[in-house]
Design a protein around this motif. Structure first.
Motif: not given
Length: 152
Positions: A77-82
């Motif tokens: 359960l993840t979301a993002g940009k890094y």
């Protein structure tokens, strides 16, 4: 083995003069006490599926070194940009440079906005990889995955 087969084998060995007496000695694997160091950069994204790629260099205390490719894949359960720049890692319980390569189990909870840092300990059998780094981006969630170090 039956007594007859055992007696026949002994007679053949004695008759040909090829009987060798070998003392019983315990086999010792090479000590896994070498430490290696990883310097890396990577960038990635996550939206249920997690993916990151990067590159770096591994240097071992015995003088061995190699350029490496890094890949992270997983899900949760993840979301993002890094992006992580100037990441470091300590790899322990290594016999030689070849022990560094392969997949390490990764699990963690991430929460970062704009500038963030990370510290993780990953394992591959008895080999451990402790990662630290800082970077930029947004990443939120819980995931499991695989951190892979390979030759470019």
């Amino acid at each position: 083995m039956s007594k007859r087969t055992l007696a026949l084998a002994a007679a053949l060995l004695l008759g040909t003069g090829t009987l060798a007496i070998v003392p019983a000695m315990p086999a010792h694997a090479a000590e896994a006490n070498l430490k290696c160091h990883l310097d890396f950069s990577l960038s990635g994204w996550s939206a249920i599926y997690k993916h990151a790629e990067g590159s770096g260099t591994v240097r071992c205390d015995n003088g061995q070194q190699a350029a490496v490719k890094i890949a992270i894949v997983g899900g949760g359960l993840t979301a993002g940009k890094y992006r992580i720049d100037h990441g470091t890692g300590d790899i322990t319980h290594v016999r030689d440079l070849d022990d560094v390569f392969g997949g390490y189990v990764q699990a963690g909870a991430e929460a970062g906005v704009v500038k963030s840092g990370t510290v993780q300990v990953l394992t591959k059998g008895t080999t451990s990889l402790a990662l630290a780094g800082h970077g930029e981006g947004i990443n939120l969630g819980v995931s499991v995955g695989r951190f892979t170090i390979s030759r470019p």
